[in-house]
Design an enzyme around this catalytic site. Structure first.
Site, PDB file in Angstrom:
ATOM      1  N   ALA A  74       0.802  -1.225   0.000  1.00  0.00           N
ATOM      2  CA  ALA A  74       0.000   0.000   0.000  1.00  0.00           C
ATOM      3  C   ALA A  74       0.834   1.275   0.000  1.00  0.00           C
ATOM      4  O   ALA A  74       0.297   2.358   0.207  1.00  0.00           O
ATOM      5  CB  ALA A  74      -0.923   0.003   1.214  1.00  0.00           C
ATOM      6  N   ASN A 132       2.025  -4.329   7.640  1.00  0.00           N
ATOM      7  CA  ASN A 132       2.966  -4.950   6.713  1.00  0.00           C
ATOM      8  C   ASN A 132       3.830  -3.896   6.021  1.00  0.00           C
ATOM      9  O   ASN A 132       4.977  -4.155   5.651  1.00  0.00           O
ATOM     10  CB  ASN A 132       2.221  -5.766   5.657  1.00  0.00           C
ATOM     11  CG  ASN A 132       1.830  -7.142   6.163  1.00  0.00           C
ATOM     12  OD1 ASN A 132       2.321  -7.610   7.182  1.00  0.00           O
ATOM     13  ND2 ASN A 132       0.928  -7.780   5.454  1.00  0.00           N
ATOM     14  N   HIS A 162      -0.817   6.969   4.567  1.00  0.00           N
ATOM     15  CA  HIS A 162       0.537   6.660   5.002  1.00  0.00           C
ATOM     16  C   HIS A 162       1.446   7.838   4.673  1.00  0.00           C
ATOM     17  O   HIS A 162       1.427   8.352   3.551  1.00  0.00           O
ATOM     18  CB  HIS A 162       1.078   5.416   4.294  1.00  0.00           C
ATOM     19  CG  HIS A 162       0.255   4.183   4.501  1.00  0.00           C
ATOM     20  ND1 HIS A 162       0.219   3.503   5.690  1.00  0.00           N
ATOM     21  CD2 HIS A 162      -0.575   3.515   3.660  1.00  0.00           C
ATOM     22  CE1 HIS A 162      -0.594   2.465   5.578  1.00  0.00           C
ATOM     23  NE2 HIS A 162      -1.081   2.453   4.355  1.00  0.00           N
TER      24      HIS A 162
END
Length: 210
Positions: A74, A132, A162
């Site tokens: 991601a 992850n 993020h």
């Protein structure tokens, strides 16, 4: 399409690449055996919180002339970290992850709350299905003990966000990514699935960029 019920029969088949989409326990149990026979793409990056396991698979892949493929998932910016690390001057890698509160906790929240602030090593044990991205950053960068992670539960957002900060002798870089959640699983970003497809495509593409 064949469905295999026997692991030996599966490993002797003509399949070129095995794509794991289960969990880290499955990776720990089956990856060492898989990598001796097949190229292996691993989705559950959290299995590599143990650096010894990562080194073991690296060695087995090399000895058996196989590829161990770890998609970016991601996030982005891994190319910057890999390049910066080559000089030995990579000094800091930090990731701040903000997710809808309901995807992280069952506790009802009215305002954004920092629910974790520490090392990637500890984050993966507390949020095995959600960080992850921190582990993949650690693998290409400074390792799990030196990669800083902050996880924020935010009831005001409906997307995964993020922010990656990298600093070294090359300078500094900030990468911000806002991901839509996968409709069938709000704990996973839609981009994660696309990164798996991109990694498989890269195996056969005649040109590699980045």
């Amino acid at each position: 399409m064949n469905a295999f019920r026997d692991i030996d029969e599966f490993l002797q088949s003509g399949i070129d690449v095995v794509v794991e989409c289960a969990n880290r326990e499955v990776v720990l149990q089956y990856a060492p055996r898989m990598i001796t026979k097949k190229n292996l793409l691993i989705f559950s990056i959290g299995a590599f919180v143990d650096p010894n396991f990562y080194s073991e698979l690296q060695q087995m892949a090399s000895e058996n002339m196989r590829k161990l493929i770890l998609p970016s998932g991601a996030i982005g910016g891994l190319d910057v970290i890999k390049a910066a690390k080559l000089s030995g001057g990579l000094e800091e890698v930090t990731i701040t992850t903000r997710k809808p509160a309901s995807s992280l906790t069952e506790v009802e929240m009215t305002e954004k709350t920092v629910i974790f602030n520490g090392r990637a090593t500890d984050a993966i044990h507390k949020f095995p299905k959600n960080v992850n991205v921190a582990i993949i950053l650690s693998l290409v960068g400074l390792g799990t003990d030196e990669t800083k992670v902050q996880v924020i539960a935010d009831p005001s957002i409906d997307k995964n966000k993020h922010t990656i900060y990298v600093r070294g002798d090359f300078g500094a870089c900030t990468v911000e990514i806002e991901n839509l959640a996968m409709p069938s699983n709000p704990k996973t970003s839609y981009l994660t699935g696309l990164s798996i497809l991109a990694s498989i495509k890269a195996l056969v593409d005649p040109i590699v960029i980045g």
